[in-house]
Design an enzyme around this catalytic site. Sequence first.
Site, mmCIF file in Angstrom:
data_model
loop_
_atom_site.group_PDB
_atom_site.id
_atom_site.type_symbol
_atom_site.label_atom_id
_atom_site.label_comp_id
_atom_site.label_asym_id
_atom_site.label_seq_id
_atom_site.Cartn_x
_atom_site.Cartn_y
_atom_site.Cartn_z
ATOM 1 N N PRO A 19 0.814 -1.218 0.000
ATOM 2 C CA PRO A 19 0.000 0.000 0.000
ATOM 3 C C PRO A 19 0.850 1.272 0.000
ATOM 4 O O PRO A 19 1.942 1.276 0.575
ATOM 5 C CB PRO A 19 -0.799 -0.083 1.303
ATOM 6 C CG PRO A 19 -0.412 -1.335 1.994
ATOM 7 C CD PRO A 19 0.717 -1.972 1.260
ATOM 8 N N GLY A 59 1.802 5.016 1.280
ATOM 9 C CA GLY A 59 1.696 5.637 2.606
ATOM 10 C C GLY A 59 1.940 4.648 3.727
ATOM 11 O O GLY A 59 1.676 4.930 4.893
ATOM 12 N N SER A 60 2.468 3.456 3.388
ATOM 13 C CA SER A 60 2.648 2.428 4.416
ATOM 14 C C SER A 60 4.023 2.496 5.059
ATOM 15 O O SER A 60 4.361 1.653 5.880
ATOM 16 C CB SER A 60 2.431 1.040 3.809
ATOM 17 O OG SER A 60 3.278 0.878 2.681
ATOM 18 N N GLY A 61 4.839 3.478 4.663
ATOM 19 C CA GLY A 61 6.193 3.583 5.220
ATOM 20 C C GLY A 61 7.155 2.610 4.563
ATOM 21 O O GLY A 61 8.285 2.442 5.015
ATOM 22 N N LEU A 62 6.699 1.962 3.482
ATOM 23 C CA LEU A 62 7.532 0.953 2.823
ATOM 24 C C LEU A 62 8.131 1.485 1.523
ATOM 25 O O LEU A 62 8.596 0.701 0.685
ATOM 26 C CB LEU A 62 6.708 -0.320 2.557
ATOM 27 C CG LEU A 62 6.095 -0.939 3.820
ATOM 28 C CD1 LEU A 62 5.248 -2.155 3.487
ATOM 29 C CD2 LEU A 62 7.195 -1.330 4.823
ATOM 30 N N SER A 93 6.755 3.570 -1.033
ATOM 31 C CA SER A 93 6.036 3.563 -2.315
ATOM 32 C C SER A 93 6.409 4.780 -3.171
ATOM 33 O O SER A 93 6.582 4.636 -4.389
ATOM 34 C CB SER A 93 4.524 3.478 -2.115
ATOM 35 O OG SER A 93 4.089 4.523 -1.300
ATOM 36 N N SER A 94 6.570 5.962 -2.564
ATOM 37 C CA SER A 94 6.925 7.136 -3.385
ATOM 38 C C SER A 94 8.317 6.963 -3.979
ATOM 39 O O SER A 94 8.546 7.280 -5.152
ATOM 40 C CB SER A 94 6.942 8.422 -2.562
ATOM 41 O OG SER A 94 5.899 8.472 -1.687
ATOM 42 N N ALA A 111 9.854 4.112 -4.578
ATOM 43 C CA ALA A 111 9.858 3.033 -5.573
ATOM 44 C C ALA A 111 9.260 3.517 -6.894
ATOM 45 O O ALA A 111 9.786 3.221 -7.974
ATOM 46 C CB ALA A 111 9.097 1.826 -5.042
ATOM 47 N N ASP A 138 15.859 6.293 1.002
ATOM 48 C CA ASP A 138 14.744 5.554 0.388
ATOM 49 C C ASP A 138 15.031 5.302 -1.098
ATOM 50 O O ASP A 138 14.910 4.177 -1.588
ATOM 51 C CB ASP A 138 13.433 6.340 0.515
ATOM 52 C CG ASP A 138 12.933 6.416 1.951
ATOM 53 O OD1 ASP A 138 13.627 5.930 2.857
ATOM 54 O OD2 ASP A 138 11.837 6.963 2.165
HETATM 55 C C1 MEV Z 1 11.693 7.772 5.440
HETATM 56 O O1 MEV Z 1 11.584 6.469 4.880
HETATM 57 C C2 MEV Z 1 13.059 7.998 5.996
HETATM 58 C C3 MEV Z 1 13.286 9.340 6.659
HETATM 59 O O2 MEV Z 1 14.540 9.267 7.328
HETATM 60 C C4 MEV Z 1 13.272 10.481 5.674
HETATM 61 C C5 MEV Z 1 14.493 10.493 4.773
HETATM 62 O O3 MEV Z 1 15.542 9.978 5.121
HETATM 63 O O4 MEV Z 1 14.384 11.111 3.685
HETATM 64 C C6 MEV Z 1 12.221 9.624 7.733
#
Ligand code: MEV
Length: 310
Positions: free
Chosen positions: A83, A85-88, A90-91, A93, A133
Amino acid sequence: MTAPIWNTSAPGKVILLGEHAVVYGQPAVSMAIGLRMRVHVEPSTMSSLNGVQLTSHNYSYVSACLAKMGSAPMSVMTSSDFPSGSGLGSSAAVTVALIAALAGRYGPWKEAEVAQQAFEVECEVQGRASPIDTSTCTHGRAILVRPEPGEDLLWQMSLDSRRWCVHHLDAPDMTLVIGFTGRSAPTGPMVAKVKRYVDRSSFARDMVEEIGQVTLEGVRSMAEGDLEALGRSMSMNHKLLAILGVSSPELDRLVKACLPHSYGAKLTGGGGGGSMVALTDRPDQVVEVIRSKGGQPFVASTNVPGVKEE
Ligand code: MEV
């Protein structure tokens, strides 16, 4: 004549140690996971994402990629195993896969170029960012980001006075279980929140440094294959992130519930919602616990390739 088509994919990621602190130049470790974002690009009369026309108010990452790559109008279609916005990631990737697809119009592309351009897009759209990321989604497998270059250096990036040296990291075999809270949380506002805290408080700056120290301990444990010690570093990292204000009641609940069945657990990525990750040798139990607390579990395969043509 049929229109040219470019298909690429990039993996999602989990940050194992050091998120947020990495924005301030501290070390961090991130791993690509076996959940992928696939991108299909073909020329069109107008630019669109999944059939919706791009405007100045929607899909900023896709618009920024097309602008950066000087692209004629394109129809972009995406499909994802995880999903948004899941912190995985996605943006990251989608950005990495789309940059590679657009670069593919002119022939083979280099990972380092894709990583650099994707990082520039992320900074433009998200505001403050580190390259962790976008570099993970580009290189795959696992990376270590730190301020000085060392063995297995992949590329370096800098912004203002900050510099990040991105290294390939050989990670031991490990089982990671991700728990998505179900609450999407964009990274930009969380990064901005930490910046406000860091700007006004020496205590917050100390926490950022402390996360850097915990990360280095975790890297040593990884090199020794000591998963128990690595898990302890992850759990300590979660506590420090919570003090920085980027956890949430849902994340804390999932982390706490996973701990009795794990070496360690923590939020992963921007926080405020999104996902947590547990390092465990009992994945079935952790999956069950995450589900029983209302989270969405994913068992993540690791050591997976980065961006590639499909
Ligand atoms: C987000 O996945 C990781 C953060 O450290 C932001 C970043 O490093 O650009 C919160």
